[in-house]
Design an enzyme around this catalytic site. Structure first.
Site, PDB file in Angstrom:
ATOM      1  N   CYS A 150       0.613  -0.856   0.300  1.00  0.00           N
ATOM      2  CA  CYS A 150      -0.249   0.450   0.511  1.00  0.00           C
ATOM      3  C   CYS A 150       0.769   1.756  -0.141  1.00  0.00           C
ATOM      4  CB  CYS A 150      -0.646  -0.087   1.127  1.00  0.00           C
ATOM      5  SG  CYS A 150      -1.649   1.608   1.062  1.00  0.00           S
ATOM      6  N   PHE A 151       2.007   0.921   1.219  1.00  0.00           N
ATOM      7  CA  PHE A 151       2.502   2.959   0.588  1.00  0.00           C
ATOM      8  C   PHE A 151       3.325   2.965   0.360  1.00  0.00           C
ATOM      9  CE2 PHE A 151       0.870   2.415   5.100  1.00  0.00           C
ATOM     10  CZ  PHE A 151       0.800   4.429   5.412  1.00  0.00           C
TER      11      PHE A 151
END
Length: 278
Positions: A150-151
């Site tokens: 995600c990041f």
């Protein structure tokens, strides 16, 4: 002029299945008009890897390593990429699509809701701002992120501090209700995060890990001091109230509602049929 009253829930640390079941139940109750809009804070016990609704678990995740480390595992009802939930404050927002002033598009609604997170960072003394993709190349990257993490994957109206991503969020709309939930990192263990993903070789893994260091950062690394989960909760609770111009009131589930959450957790989010459906 009086402000709209929303409910506020602090669930504390819960299992992966319970956390996702609670968000789903809140969405259902909101759709039926049984509850006010809700801001919810929660944590994870044990630390958990959650994957987006559309991700392919067995193709992207090293499930043997997830099990070896004693991590929880769950598929979210929202899209987005995988998140390792450990040293963080997780939030969810449940609000009708028809709520006054709520934009019709996902990206614009995300911007409005995320104003609360922006204010929370500023309450901690961090100069957060929204980074918006401008070039066609930047917009194209959003449609096909290279990483399962995600990041490491960009998004519209990304919240950044000092040019680095500080929060990852995902949104779904069902039954006339918006559910947005996300992770606000207090600390980031890159080695642990990357140990649970599959890579074609170690070189690719190291390249992705180095890229993450340039793209994402945790609150404690920015603040230069250790911010407790309690301080973070207070800052972001106030931030949501300010950012959405609302008044938050404690909201407690009754016995029947708690039983419903547990049923959804057991029958859906604990099941392999759900978690490994892709």
């Amino acid at each position: 002029m009086s402000k709209e009253k929303w409910g506020f829930i602090d669930s504390g640390d819960c299992s992966a299945a319970y956390n996702m079941a609670m968000d789903e139940a809140l969405l259902n109750w909101q759709s039926n008009g049984e509850i006010p809009p809700i801001i919810r804070f929660y944590g994870w016990k044990p630390a958990t890897l959650s994957i987006g609704y559309f991700q392919k678990a067995e193709a992207e995740i090293d499930l043997t390593e997830v099990k070896r480390q004693g991590l929880g595992f769950v598929r979210r009802p929202t899209g987005g990429r995988a998140v390792l939930h450990e040293h963080e404050l997780t939030y969810s927002v449940i609000v009708p699509e028809s709520y006054p002033g709520m934009p019709n598009t996902v990206t614009e609604a995300y911007r409005v809701i995320s104003e609360g997170i922006l204010r929370g960072f500023r309450n901690l003394g961090l100069a957060a701002y929204f980074s918006v993709p401008e070039t066609e190349q930047e917009k194209a990257v959003l449609k096909s992120p290279k990483s399962s993490v995600c990041f490491d994957a960009p998004s519209w109206y990304e919240l950044v501090v000092e040019g680095k991503k500080v929060a990852g969020s995902a949104q779904t709309r069902q039954k006339g209700v918006i559910l947005q939930h996300g992770a606000i990192l207090l600390e980031l263990d890159e080695d642990k995060l990357f140990s649970v993903f599959k890579f074609s070789d170690e070189r690719v893994k190291e390249k992705m890990k180095n890229n993450l260091k340039n793209k994402a950062v945790a609150i404690n690394d920015l603040a230069g001091r250790k911010i407790s989960i309690l301080e973070a909760k207070q800052a972001f609770e106030k931030g949501f109230a300010e950012g959405l111009s609302i008044e938050l009131e404690p909201f407690e589930l009754n016995g029947e509602q708690l039983r419903e959450v547990k049923d959804i957790a057991k029958n859906k989010y604990e099941s392999d049929d759900w978690n490994f459906m892709r």
